[in-house]
Design a protein around this motif. Structure first.
Motif, short mmCIF file in Angstrom:
data_model
loop_
_atom_site.label_atom_id
_atom_site.label_comp_id
_atom_site.label_asym_id
_atom_site.label_seq_id
_atom_site.Cartn_x
_atom_site.Cartn_y
_atom_site.Cartn_z
N THR A 19 2.56 -9.72 -9.86
CA THR A 19 2.79 -9.72 -8.41
C THR A 19 1.73 -8.88 -7.69
OG1 THR A 19 4.30 -7.89 -8.80
CG2 THR A 19 5.29 -10.07 -8.52
N GLY A 20 0.82 -8.28 -8.47
CA GLY A 20 -0.20 -7.43 -7.88
C GLY A 20 -1.45 -8.21 -7.52
N PHE A 21 -2.44 -7.51 -7.00
CA PHE A 21 -3.68 -8.10 -6.51
C PHE A 21 -4.42 -8.89 -7.61
CE2 PHE A 21 -8.20 -6.82 -5.07
CZ PHE A 21 -8.33 -7.93 -4.27
N VAL A 22 -4.67 -8.23 -8.73
CA VAL A 22 -5.40 -8.89 -9.82
C VAL A 22 -4.53 -9.95 -10.50
CG1 VAL A 22 -6.58 -8.52 -12.03
CG2 VAL A 22 -6.77 -6.80 -10.23
N ARG A 45 9.99 -6.90 -11.11
CA ARG A 45 11.17 -6.16 -10.65
C ARG A 45 11.50 -6.63 -9.23
NH1 ARG A 45 8.27 -0.34 -9.22
NH2 ARG A 45 6.46 -1.28 -8.25
N LYS A 47 11.96 -6.20 -5.35
CA LYS A 47 11.27 -5.22 -4.48
C LYS A 47 11.48 -5.56 -3.01
CE LYS A 47 6.84 -2.84 -4.28
NZ LYS A 47 5.42 -2.94 -4.60
N ARG A 55 10.49 -13.50 -4.81
CA ARG A 55 9.13 -12.98 -4.97
C ARG A 55 8.21 -14.07 -5.53
NH1 ARG A 55 8.16 -7.09 -7.21
NH2 ARG A 55 6.30 -7.44 -5.94
N ASP A 85 11.56 -3.52 -15.37
CA ASP A 85 11.01 -2.39 -14.64
C ASP A 85 10.30 -1.51 -15.67
OD1 ASP A 85 10.45 -0.04 -13.37
OD2 ASP A 85 12.29 -0.02 -12.19
N LEU A 86 9.00 -1.45 -15.57
CA LEU A 86 8.21 -0.78 -16.62
C LEU A 86 8.40 0.73 -16.63
CD1 LEU A 86 4.81 -2.72 -16.66
CD2 LEU A 86 6.99 -3.35 -17.62
N CYS A 111 -1.65 -6.03 -16.83
CA CYS A 111 -2.30 -5.61 -15.57
C CYS A 111 -1.46 -4.58 -14.82
CB CYS A 111 -2.49 -6.82 -14.65
SG CYS A 111 -3.39 -8.18 -15.37
N TYR A 204 -4.15 9.20 -11.23
CA TYR A 204 -4.32 7.79 -11.59
C TYR A 204 -5.40 7.65 -12.67
CZ TYR A 204 -6.35 3.10 -11.21
OH TYR A 204 -6.88 1.87 -11.50
N LYS A 208 -4.98 6.59 -16.61
CA LYS A 208 -5.62 5.38 -17.16
C LYS A 208 -6.47 5.75 -18.39
CE LYS A 208 -5.47 1.62 -15.56
NZ LYS A 208 -4.46 0.53 -15.74
N SER A 230 -14.62 -2.03 -11.89
CA SER A 230 -14.92 -0.88 -11.01
C SER A 230 -14.05 -0.97 -9.75
CB SER A 230 -16.41 -0.82 -10.71
OG SER A 230 -16.90 -2.10 -10.32
N ILE A 232 -12.33 -3.10 -7.20
CA ILE A 232 -12.05 -4.54 -7.05
C ILE A 232 -11.91 -4.90 -5.57
CG2 ILE A 232 -10.60 -6.44 -7.79
CD1 ILE A 232 -9.74 -4.81 -10.19
N1 LIG Z 1 -7.54 -2.46 -7.48
C1 LIG Z 1 -8.60 -1.87 -7.99
O1 LIG Z 1 -9.57 -1.55 -7.29
C2 LIG Z 1 -8.66 -1.60 -9.45
C3 LIG Z 1 -7.61 -1.85 -10.31
N2 LIG Z 1 -7.74 -1.63 -11.65
C4 LIG Z 1 -6.65 -1.90 -12.59
O2 LIG Z 1 -6.26 -3.26 -12.43
C5 LIG Z 1 -4.87 -3.40 -12.67
C6 LIG Z 1 -4.23 -4.17 -11.54
O3 LIG Z 1 -4.45 -3.46 -10.33
P1 LIG Z 1 -4.03 -4.09 -8.93
O4 LIG Z 1 -3.63 -5.50 -9.13
O5 LIG Z 1 -5.10 -3.76 -7.97
O6 LIG Z 1 -2.77 -3.22 -8.59
P2 LIG Z 1 -1.51 -3.61 -7.67
O7 LIG Z 1 -0.95 -2.32 -7.17
O8 LIG Z 1 -1.86 -4.65 -6.69
O9 LIG Z 1 -0.50 -4.25 -8.71
C7 LIG Z 1 0.19 -3.47 -9.62
C8 LIG Z 1 1.16 -4.35 -10.36
O10 LIG Z 1 1.90 -3.54 -11.27
C9 LIG Z 1 3.28 -3.78 -11.05
N3 LIG Z 1 4.13 -2.62 -11.30
C10 LIG Z 1 3.94 -1.36 -10.86
N4 LIG Z 1 4.98 -0.61 -11.23
C11 LIG Z 1 5.83 -1.40 -11.92
C12 LIG Z 1 7.08 -1.21 -12.56
N5 LIG Z 1 7.68 -0.02 -12.58
N6 LIG Z 1 7.67 -2.25 -13.17
C13 LIG Z 1 7.09 -3.48 -13.15
N7 LIG Z 1 5.91 -3.73 -12.58
C14 LIG Z 1 5.29 -2.69 -11.97
C15 LIG Z 1 3.37 -4.12 -9.58
O11 LIG Z 1 4.61 -4.73 -9.33
P3 LIG Z 1 5.29 -4.69 -7.87
O12 LIG Z 1 4.68 -5.83 -7.13
O13 LIG Z 1 6.71 -4.87 -8.16
O14 LIG Z 1 4.97 -3.36 -7.28
C16 LIG Z 1 2.18 -5.02 -9.43
O15 LIG Z 1 2.47 -6.29 -9.89
C17 LIG Z 1 -4.32 -2.00 -12.87
O16 LIG Z 1 -4.19 -1.76 -14.24
C18 LIG Z 1 -5.40 -1.10 -12.28
O17 LIG Z 1 -5.43 0.14 -12.91
C19 LIG Z 1 -8.91 -1.16 -12.18
C20 LIG Z 1 -9.96 -0.89 -11.38
C21 LIG Z 1 -9.92 -1.05 -9.95
#
Ligand SMILES: NC(=O)C1=CN([C@@H]2O[C@H](COP(=O)(O)OP(=O)(O)OC[C@H]3O[C@@H](n4cnc5c(N)ncnc54)[C@H](OP(=O)(O)O)[C@@H]3O)[C@@H](O)[C@H]2O)C=CC1
Ligand SMILES: CCCCCCCCCCCCCCCC(=O)SCCNC(=O)CCNC(=O)[C@H](O)C(C)(C)COP(=O)(O)OP(=O)(O)OC[C@H]1O[C@@H](n2cnc3c(N)ncnc32)[C@H](O)[C@@H]1OP(=O)(O)O
Length: 502
Positions: A19-22, A45, A47, A55, A85-86, A111, A204, A208, A230, A232
């Protein structure tokens, strides 16, 4: 057909952080290039009052997935959202779901993480270290698992200036740190955090780095690779240029600049900002997954997903292009006209922070109070300057990352794979990219309509006039005070008046 795309067809893929950016971009690309994949399990999870189903629905109906929906209208059938929920012990996954995951998963893309720089150390360790450890344990019980790809950050060793594709020792053994986080009082953890993280800038980055050590030490016989991106940024090409829905990193600074809140950049002319487009990162992750599973390298490989070595993006040039784009397509309801002062001088920086940031914010809040409205700009300004000071670390220094593994990976790919899963940043035109990035932030994140541009320009013209009037009044007051106190100033004034026969 692309060998990488073919590899993912018929596979059961587990993605954390989908559900995150990447994660979203990764999932979109998988569906677009390998529509015959068996299933994508995503650990999600609930949210913000949204259930898992809601979602997933909103992701699949977003603009990012518009091309996937065209090719594959029933894409939802291939996603299995599993409650997890991690931050919880055993992730809170039900017994049935766990059984299915363990028996069916072929590839894991890990991710998920907390990416906030200043989370309490306990939480950062819980998410970025303990959860990784638990996922590795789960992976070790998956008989069909072919590859485990762990997403880290290129800055996990930012205490070094040259970073190789190895896991460096980290201050503190992960096991001891995890243990300490379990029984130490929160107040004590807060107190010892600066000592623990040492020369890394925040919790952070530290967590990591610890996460990588855990992957190396506890990966056992698993077939693992680590990808280290680096900074993103928005998509470069796919599914369309400029997509972004995340305010992290540069996005926050560009928006603050466009809204006239941030008018300062502490960079020299040759400072490099190591941006890497999110679709490039997704392509590298998928290529690394394929290579790890099919070629099974003897040791764990680390891939740097960076741009500086091959095609550096100079920060000043980038900022000027941001300003040029904002000139053509300004953001709406700006607080002040966008303007950027470049300096690397600490005193000048403090001066500009006070004069062109804090004082205008105080004056504007005073005006809001006078007109019976709630003051809000000082608070917003403090947040902006706080965010700026946290991000400044990453633009005020220079790092070099080895890219031997990344180049090796590219050389192992067929020309078709290199085209479909392109991560060669040499082809990237930064000026065009930055323009699309700014437009993407306006459209996808700020949700501003292009039809509002004439009004936004009009608003900026009003701000410019207010600025002229304000500066003239300040100048006249200062001049008046000077004349009252200095004979020389009076003489100059009389001289000017005599010139014009006043
Ligand atoms: N963005 C950047 O510039 C960079 C990112 N990275 C790495 O890339 C990866 C992805 O980053 P990015 O996509 O930007 O981050 P986001 O914050 O956009 O996404 C994080 C993801 O992790 C999930 N998450 C966080 N906490 C929990 C939890 N307790 N249980 C289940 N899921 C959880 C989030 O879910 P939810 O939607 O529910 O919050 C979301 O899907 C990470 O490992 C980051 O360290 C590395 C370099 C640069
Ligand atoms: C011309 C430009 C050139 C650019 C030139 C490029 C430079 C580019 C350098 C990047 C360098 C990264 C390099 C990392 C490399 C990884 O690996 S990082 C992974 C990505 N992670 C990040 O980027 C996270 C960074 N951000 C953070 O950690 C936190 O936001 C910060 C900066 C520590 C600030 O924390 P905080 O003060 O607690 O503020 P936060 O909780 O975020 O916000 C509180 C509220 O204020 C709001 N807010 C915060 N800031 C603002 C703001 N500026 N305006 C309005 N509202 C705001 C939030 O939306 C939030 O609202 P709610 O959600 O509560 O409603």
């Amino acid at each position: 057909m692309s060998a990488i795309a073919a590899y993912y067809n018929d596979k059961s893929i587990l993605i954390t952080g989908a559900t995150g950016f990447v994660g979203k971009v990764l999932m979109e690309k998988l569906f677009r290039t390998s529509p015959d994949l068996k299933v994508i399990y995503i650990l999600v999870r609930p949210k913000s009052g949204q259930t898992l189903k809601q979602r997933v629905f909103s992701i699949l109906n977003s603009e990012l997935f518009s091309k996937v929906r065209e090719i594959y209208p029933n894409v939802g059938e291939k996603i299995r959202a599993i409650y997890a929920d991690l931050s919880k012990d055993d992730f809170g996954i039900s017994k049935e779901d766990m059984e299915e995951l363990l028996s069916c998963t072929n590839i894991i893309f890990h991710c998920a993480a907390t990416v906030r720089f200043e989370d309490p150390l306990k939480y950062a360790v819980q998410l970025n270290v303990v959860a990784t450890q638990k996922l590795l344990l789960m992976a070790s019980q998956m008989p069909k698992l072919e590859a485990f790809i762990h997403l880290s950050t290129a800055f996990s060793n930012c205490n070094l200036k040259h970073i190789d594709e190895v896991v460096y020792p980290c201050p503190g053994e992960p096991k001891k740190i995890i243990n300490a986080m379990e029984w130490l009082d929160d107040a004590i953890i807060k107190e010892i955090t600066p000592k623990l993280i040492g020369d890394r800038p925040n919790t952070y980055i530290y967590s990591k780095a610890l996460g990588e050590t855990v992957v190396q030490e506890e990966g056992g016989k698993l077939n693992i690779a680590i990808v280290r991106p680096s900074i993103i940024s928005s998509t470069w090409q796919e599914p369309f240029p400029g997509w972004i829905d995340n305010v992290n990193g540069p996005g926050e600074l560009i928006i603050a600049t466009g809204k006239g809140l941030l008018q300062l950049l502490t960079v020299g002319p040759m400072t490099v900002v190591d941006l890497i487009p999110v679709d490039t990162v997704a392509n590298l992750i998928l290529a690394a997954g394929w290579y790890t599973a099919v070629h099974r390298p003897k040791t764990m490989l680390i891939y740097h997903s960076t741009s500086g070595q091959l095609n550096p993006c100079y920060c000043k040039k980038m900022a000027l292009q941001v300003m040029a784009t904002l000139e053509k397509t300004p953001f709406e309801k700006a607080f002040r006209r966008p303007c950027t002062v470049f300096t690397t001088n600490t005193i000048a920086k403090q001066f500009w922070k006070a004069v062109s940031h804090r004082i205008p914010a105080i004056i504007y809040d005073f005006y809001l109070r006078l007109t019976g409205r709630k003051p809000r700009i000082v608070k917003l300004m403090n947040r902006t300057l706080n965010a700026f000071s946290k991000l400044e670390y990453f633009i005020s220094q220079h790092w070099e990352w080895s890219i031997n593994n990344t180049e090796m990976l590219m050389s192992q790919m067929s020309p078709e794979d290199q085209r479909v899963f392109n991560f060669d940043v040499r082809q990237l035109n930064w000026l065009q990219y930055i323009e699309n990035y700014v437009l993407g932030l306006k459209k996808h994140l700020l949700k501003e309509d292009m039809a509002g541009i004439p009004e936004a320009k009009q608003h900026l013209r009003r701000l410019r006039n207010i600025n002229y009037i304000f500066n003239t009044v300040i100048f006249l007051i200062a001049w008046r005070l000077l004349i009252a106190r200095s004979q020389m100033a009076r003489n100059v004034w009389f001289f000017i008046c005599s010139l014009y026969n006043l």
